[in-house]
Design a protein around this motif. Sequence first.
Motif, PDB file in Angstrom:
ATOM      1  N   THR A  88      -7.905 -84.988 -63.786  1.00  0.00           N
ATOM      2  CA  THR A  88      -6.731 -85.674 -64.342  1.00  0.00           C
ATOM      3  C   THR A  88      -7.087 -87.127 -64.584  1.00  0.00           C
ATOM      4  O   THR A  88      -7.524 -87.826 -63.658  1.00  0.00           O
ATOM      5  N   ILE A  89      -6.859 -87.589 -65.815  1.00  0.00           N
ATOM      6  CA  ILE A  89      -7.127 -88.976 -66.202  1.00  0.00           C
ATOM      7  C   ILE A  89      -5.854 -89.516 -66.843  1.00  0.00           C
ATOM      8  O   ILE A  89      -5.331 -88.912 -67.788  1.00  0.00           O
ATOM      9  N   PHE A  90      -5.338 -90.640 -66.332  1.00  0.00           N
ATOM     10  CA  PHE A  90      -4.138 -91.219 -66.939  1.00  0.00           C
ATOM     11  C   PHE A  90      -4.261 -92.729 -66.980  1.00  0.00           C
ATOM     12  O   PHE A  90      -4.895 -93.362 -66.119  1.00  0.00           O
ATOM     13  N   ALA A  91      -3.643 -93.324 -68.028  1.00  0.00           N
ATOM     14  CA  ALA A  91      -3.646 -94.772 -68.245  1.00  0.00           C
ATOM     15  C   ALA A  91      -2.264 -95.313 -67.903  1.00  0.00           C
ATOM     16  O   ALA A  91      -1.244 -94.750 -68.312  1.00  0.00           O
ATOM     17  N   ILE A 115     -10.404 -89.729 -74.835  1.00  0.00           N
ATOM     18  CA  ILE A 115     -10.132 -88.327 -75.178  1.00  0.00           C
ATOM     19  C   ILE A 115     -11.160 -87.788 -76.174  1.00  0.00           C
ATOM     20  O   ILE A 115     -11.748 -86.711 -75.936  1.00  0.00           O
ATOM     21  N   PRO A 116     -11.443 -88.443 -77.305  1.00  0.00           N
ATOM     22  CA  PRO A 116     -12.477 -87.894 -78.199  1.00  0.00           C
ATOM     23  C   PRO A 116     -13.854 -87.827 -77.560  1.00  0.00           C
ATOM     24  O   PRO A 116     -14.611 -86.866 -77.776  1.00  0.00           O
ATOM     25  N   HIS A 219       5.511 -90.243 -73.342  1.00  0.00           N
ATOM     26  CA  HIS A 219       4.297 -89.960 -72.581  1.00  0.00           C
ATOM     27  C   HIS A 219       3.585 -88.774 -73.239  1.00  0.00           C
ATOM     28  O   HIS A 219       4.188 -87.707 -73.417  1.00  0.00           O
ATOM     29  N   ALA A 220       2.323 -88.950 -73.601  1.00  0.00           N
ATOM     30  CA  ALA A 220       1.552 -87.895 -74.264  1.00  0.00           C
ATOM     31  C   ALA A 220       0.562 -87.288 -73.279  1.00  0.00           C
ATOM     32  O   ALA A 220      -0.148 -88.020 -72.574  1.00  0.00           O
ATOM     33  N   ILE A 221       0.505 -85.950 -73.228  1.00  0.00           N
ATOM     34  CA  ILE A 221      -0.393 -85.217 -72.319  1.00  0.00           C
ATOM     35  C   ILE A 221      -1.243 -84.262 -73.147  1.00  0.00           C
ATOM     36  O   ILE A 221      -0.701 -83.373 -73.821  1.00  0.00           O
ATOM     37  N   LEU A 222      -2.539 -84.453 -73.091  1.00  0.00           N
ATOM     38  CA  LEU A 222      -3.495 -83.560 -73.742  1.00  0.00           C
ATOM     39  C   LEU A 222      -4.202 -82.742 -72.661  1.00  0.00           C
ATOM     40  O   LEU A 222      -4.807 -83.312 -71.744  1.00  0.00           O
ATOM     41  N   SER A 240      -6.798 -82.863 -67.882  1.00  0.00           N
ATOM     42  CA  SER A 240      -5.570 -83.446 -68.434  1.00  0.00           C
ATOM     43  C   SER A 240      -5.798 -84.929 -68.673  1.00  0.00           C
ATOM     44  O   SER A 240      -6.179 -85.663 -67.746  1.00  0.00           O
ATOM     45  N   ALA A 241      -5.565 -85.359 -69.907  1.00  0.00           N
ATOM     46  CA  ALA A 241      -5.659 -86.775 -70.277  1.00  0.00           C
ATOM     47  C   ALA A 241      -4.263 -87.241 -70.660  1.00  0.00           C
ATOM     48  O   ALA A 241      -3.681 -86.755 -71.644  1.00  0.00           O
TER      49      ALA A 241
END
Length: 732
Positions: A88-91, A115-116, A219-222, A240-241
């Motif tokens: 899990t990576i979140f900003a 993400i890319p 909030h965007a979750i990829l 999860s980013a």
Amino acid sequence: MSSIRVVARIRPQQDLRKEGECIISTASINGVQSSQPNVVRIPNVKNENEVYSFQFSSVYDQSSTQQTIFDNEIAPTIKHLFNGFDVTIFAYGVTGTGKTHTMRGGKSLADRGIIPRLLSSAYRRCRKMEKDSAGRTSVGILLSYYEIYNDKVFDLLEPPEKRTSTGLQLRDNGGKTVVVGLTERPCESLKEFEKLYDHANISRSTACTKLNANSSRSHAILCFKVTVTTGDEVRVSTASAIDLAGSEDNRRTDNGKERLVESASINKSLFVLAKCVEAISQKQARIPYRESKMTRILSLGQNNGLTVMILNLAPSRSYHLDTISSLNFANRTKKIEVREIENEPVIKGLSRAAPTLMGPTIQRQPLRPLASNIRNTAVGERVIPRQGDKPTRAFSVYSDKPRNSSVSVHPTKDISQRFSPLKRPLEVSTFSRPAKRRSPDRPHRSPVNISKTAIEDIIERKIADILAARALDPSSTPSVPGISEEVKKRLEALEQKIDGQEDDREQGLTFLLMAKKHTLRGEDKSALRMFLQAREHFPENPKLTAKIEKLQSKLKGCQSGDRGSDRNKMVPASNTRPGEFTGKPLRSTDAEADTRHKGRQLIDDDYQEDEAAPFSDGGYDSADSFRYRTKSKKASKKAITSGLQPDKRADGLDTPRTKRLLSIINSRDVGQIRLLQGVGARRAEALLEALCGGEEGDGSCQVVVHSLAQLGHLRGVGIKTVEKMRSGLVGT
């Protein structure tokens, strides 16, 4: 167990004139300048000499690049992802600090975000694993992308017209939060991912604010799911980013109505996230994850795997308070411990055998106590009753008496082996419930058909017999006690009250109460009238008679004293109202009346009581026989003389304006009277009725007004009204 890895990144300054000077500095804990900084220093808002220091895993200053951050912080987690760990990576940060730039980046190769670069490294590792295993291992990637807008979940891989107003729902599955109905697209290459990712970002909610031209409003979750298949073994892990929307101060962002709703939803979810971090750090029993969908999906401290937090900071003085708040949040977050648990592999092709009702794979139920079932072993067999024996009951579980019943034995199998109470049968046998047997001693009775009329006749005969028996036996009749005299009196009083005999007394008491109120206010005439009305209901009351005689003698003395002073005054008839004239000429001239009776003539007749009318005992049946009016305050001589302007000239004649006003009044023309200043339609009609001799308007007695004082004495006309009418006649 490991803690959440917190990485701080400071964005470059955009406009020095708008944002102010830089207040954030970085340092290394060991004091070596060449090593990677891991301390952020910021001064106190109230005291510049006091400096706060916050230590994190690593700190990147304004000169750091996207490639540096990815290589040092994100790239080491890729191998854990393919080994079965969740990542899990979140900003996190306030609005305008570069969170979206860090996660998504730009179109150029150097500006690409986390993400890319993460997906590019994942595809390279997929090809490497397939090449090294010589085709024995295959790797697949499933992509899902969604946003949380106003606390509602929307799928970004689907077109916006397919969205519902309520959004997608969240469910718990095996300790993880899943989105019901979320689209998962397989991506075979990086180009296919970039096409899907760019198309989905168009549907994401963004808007322009005062602090950010392209501010994220959700909030965007990829999420991309990596499935590694090696022979019969399948291992699934998820990365999860999350690009969180920044907290906003509406005083600085200058948000409108719609932006305020979005800002409130963003700030609420971030506040719940701060509450969760605070509850985890204090080791509370309840963590409020479910108060927001964002915290429920993120699930800090509950997810198994690796968690990396990227803290985005703005170095300018205009963000001073927001930066300190973000640093305090990150300082609490780094203390949260997570479990690094590897996902269990699933053996491909091995499935559970379907349970059957026969054979060794049967799913048996737990054994029941046998004490109560021993006597029911032969329930399904046919029981032949003997003559003279009581028939047995089929389900007498609680009976302790032994039964003598013969059970027919099957010719091929032993009954002891088939119905042993200590062993369950291997084969499932179906027993039919035995039918209820009728006792042979009881004869069979056919139902009797009785009509409704016959039943009523039977009931009437029974009632008649009971009443006849009571009539013959006087002792069985209950004695009725006699009614006492006190009860009889109370009943008579109630009957009299119901019949209305108490109405006269109540009405008389009402008149006495009204008379007492008039006496306290000093209104003797009205009090006398009420006493006279009350005497009709209490004719033999000596106290009431004495009060009436006392008031009559008092009023006669007052009337005899006033006759001498009012002898020259025109006295209206007894049946006329105050303020109305009979048409008889005044004995004295208008000038004499004006000088002698200014105070009493100029008082508004609406507040004057009819004192000149003689008192008479008769004529109280009509509704207009008397009126209740408040006592008027006597106007001072100075106020009365200054109320009207002089209507006489030096030679004693009326002024032209006064003559013109009196001629209009005496003409009785409603149209001309309405045109006067301060006179409307209603007041003109009331004035005409007063001039024509009352409300009846028969014209039998008409009043001729000779002076302004006489005009001000009419009903509905006062000092101010006369002055307005006279001043309105300009040029005459």
